[in-house]
Design an enzyme around this catalytic site. Structure first.
Site, PDB file in Angstrom:
ATOM      1  N   ASP A 132      31.632  14.870  42.136  1.00  0.00           N
ATOM      2  CA  ASP A 132      30.864  15.863  41.391  1.00  0.00           C
ATOM      3  C   ASP A 132      31.831  16.911  40.851  1.00  0.00           C
ATOM      4  O   ASP A 132      32.861  17.199  41.468  1.00  0.00           O
ATOM      5  CB  ASP A 132      29.824  16.520  42.308  1.00  0.00           C
ATOM      6  CG  ASP A 132      28.752  17.273  41.536  1.00  0.00           C
ATOM      7  OD1 ASP A 132      27.625  16.757  41.446  1.00  0.00           O
ATOM      8  OD2 ASP A 132      29.040  18.374  41.026  1.00  0.00           O
ATOM      9  N   TYR A 148      37.688  11.001  40.526  1.00  0.00           N
ATOM     10  CA  TYR A 148      37.574   9.715  39.831  1.00  0.00           C
ATOM     11  C   TYR A 148      38.584   8.689  40.337  1.00  0.00           C
ATOM     12  O   TYR A 148      38.344   7.481  40.269  1.00  0.00           O
ATOM     13  CB  TYR A 148      37.744   9.913  38.329  1.00  0.00           C
ATOM     14  CG  TYR A 148      36.621  10.683  37.683  1.00  0.00           C
ATOM     15  CD1 TYR A 148      35.295  10.314  37.881  1.00  0.00           C
ATOM     16  CD2 TYR A 148      36.881  11.780  36.867  1.00  0.00           C
ATOM     17  CE1 TYR A 148      34.259  11.019  37.285  1.00  0.00           C
ATOM     18  CE2 TYR A 148      35.858  12.495  36.262  1.00  0.00           C
ATOM     19  CZ  TYR A 148      34.547  12.110  36.478  1.00  0.00           C
ATOM     20  OH  TYR A 148      33.524  12.811  35.893  1.00  0.00           O
ATOM     21  N   ARG A 206      13.312  12.017  26.689  1.00  0.00           N
ATOM     22  CA  ARG A 206      14.602  11.628  27.255  1.00  0.00           C
ATOM     23  C   ARG A 206      15.669  11.487  26.175  1.00  0.00           C
ATOM     24  O   ARG A 206      16.850  11.701  26.431  1.00  0.00           O
ATOM     25  CB  ARG A 206      14.444  10.313  28.025  1.00  0.00           C
ATOM     26  CG  ARG A 206      13.542  10.431  29.257  1.00  0.00           C
ATOM     27  CD  ARG A 206      13.356   9.072  29.926  1.00  0.00           C
ATOM     28  NE  ARG A 206      12.477   9.145  31.093  1.00  0.00           N
ATOM     29  CZ  ARG A 206      11.155   8.993  31.056  1.00  0.00           C
ATOM     30  NH1 ARG A 206      10.553   8.770  29.878  1.00  0.00           N
ATOM     31  NH2 ARG A 206      10.437   9.054  32.150  1.00  0.00           N
ATOM     32  N   HIS A 238      13.166   2.986  28.385  1.00  0.00           N
ATOM     33  CA  HIS A 238      12.688   3.843  29.476  1.00  0.00           C
ATOM     34  C   HIS A 238      12.346   5.176  28.828  1.00  0.00           C
ATOM     35  O   HIS A 238      13.127   6.124  28.826  1.00  0.00           O
ATOM     36  CB  HIS A 238      13.779   4.013  30.538  1.00  0.00           C
ATOM     37  CG  HIS A 238      13.413   5.005  31.604  1.00  0.00           C
ATOM     38  ND1 HIS A 238      12.275   4.907  32.368  1.00  0.00           N
ATOM     39  CD2 HIS A 238      14.042   6.141  32.028  1.00  0.00           C
ATOM     40  CE1 HIS A 238      12.216   5.922  33.219  1.00  0.00           C
ATOM     41  NE2 HIS A 238      13.273   6.690  33.019  1.00  0.00           N
TER      42      HIS A 238
END
Length: 318
Positions: A39, A70, A93, A180
């Site tokens: 994060d 990462y 979205r 979606h």
């Protein structure tokens, strides 16, 4: 050919509500051996890692949980993408596209530079377009980039149906197809209960199930996420469970069919686009897409959904 690591390692990018709920599901269900949380707020990912590591005495098997950057993705089997921008009231979205794309346009090259050679599972919205962008930016084969797609919508459909029918949602088979988002739709011609088409059940038992209106079930399925968001600000438990199920299917080589966002290459008459369709998931990611024999109306609705996604994807100029 990708064969994965001996230790089942998963990295979760983004530890907000969705990412942390996903991590909890992975640990609580003992799906992987090692889990790394990443994060931009490092203190948050470290706190989640510490908290989750304290579950080990109460789970079926131990999951080693750490926080990292990462570079920790290099030996991961699966990288789950949960970081994204927050939706605004009254939006869709698709409005999240540019903000979320900026996150992964930077993150994906860094993940690939770590030596990552596994499978991306994307949950960030708009999930179909971000999944497509991650595929383009990663350079991985199309089967190794998969989005949660309409998996959660298909689950919502089954749950809503079983509020009116005396069966467990797990006894319902069927899929929501396409975006979606607003242009999604259930393929009613392929929804069955115990192998019997739901359309036949309704036709044969009008007195018992005449109150059930499929168009209302469809609308509630499409709007379920927004209904939850209006009440508590975000959805995370359902989608976290969907992510965990997809990860489990991949790591266990299940060959389970799930409605996910996958790269189309001629299936359903579409190429170079991601959308929610049934797919066989195994250790290689998306092993094969399942092409349903849709009715003419369903084919038309799916084509319209493809058009919505293609127009929105053009904004990224990939």
């Amino acid at each position: 050919m990708y064969v994965g690591c001996k230790t089942r390692k998963v990295a979760v990018i983004g530890t907000g509500f969705v990412g942390s709920s996903c991590a909890y599901s992975l640990v609580n269900q003992s799906i992987c051996d090692e889990l790394v949380l990443i994060d931009r707020t490092k203190e948050r990912s470290l706190a989640h890692a510490l908290d989750l590591s304290h579950c080990s005495d109460f789970t079926h098997s131990r999951t080693k949980v750490t926080a990292g950057g990462y570079e920790a993705c290099g030996d991961a089997d699966i990288v789950v993408l949960c970081a994204g921008t927050k939706p605004k009231p009254g939006g869709t979205r698709l409005d999240l596209l540019e903000g979320t794309a900026d996150i992964y346009k930077s993150a994906v090259p860094q993940i690939m530079a770590s030596g990552f050679d596994g499978i991306f599972v994307n949950a960030a919205n708009p999930v179909d377009i971000i999944t497509y962008a991650v595929w383009k930016w990663s350079g991985l084969p199309r089967g190794r980039v998969v989005g949660t797609g309409t998996s959660i919508d298909s689950s919502r459909l089954k749950t809503l149906l079983c509020e009116h029918l005396p069966v467990d949602p797990r006894s319902v088979q069927g899929y929501v197809l396409g975006e979606h988002g607003e242009s999604q739709f259930p393929a009613w011609s392929h929804v069955t209960i115990g192998g019997k088409p739901v359309l036949d059940i309704l036709a044969q038992h009008p007195q018992r199930f005449g109150h059930l209106k499929l168009e209302e079930i469809e609308a509630k399925t499409r709007d379920a996420g927004w209904e939850i968001m209006q009440r508590k600000g975000s959805t995370y438990y359902g989608i976290a469970s969907a992510i965990a199920a997809i990860v489990r299917s991949i790591l266990n080589d299940d060959h389970k069919i799930t409605a996910v966002s996958a790269v189309l290459d001629g299936e359903y008459g579409c190429r170079d686009l991601c959308a929610g369709v049934p797919a066989i998931l195994n250790r290689q990611g998306v092993a094969e897409l399942v092409e349903l024999n849709l009715t003419p109306d369903e084919q038309e609705r799916l084509a319209r959904s493809f058009a919505v996604l293609r127009e929105a994807a053009s904004r990224l100029k990939l």
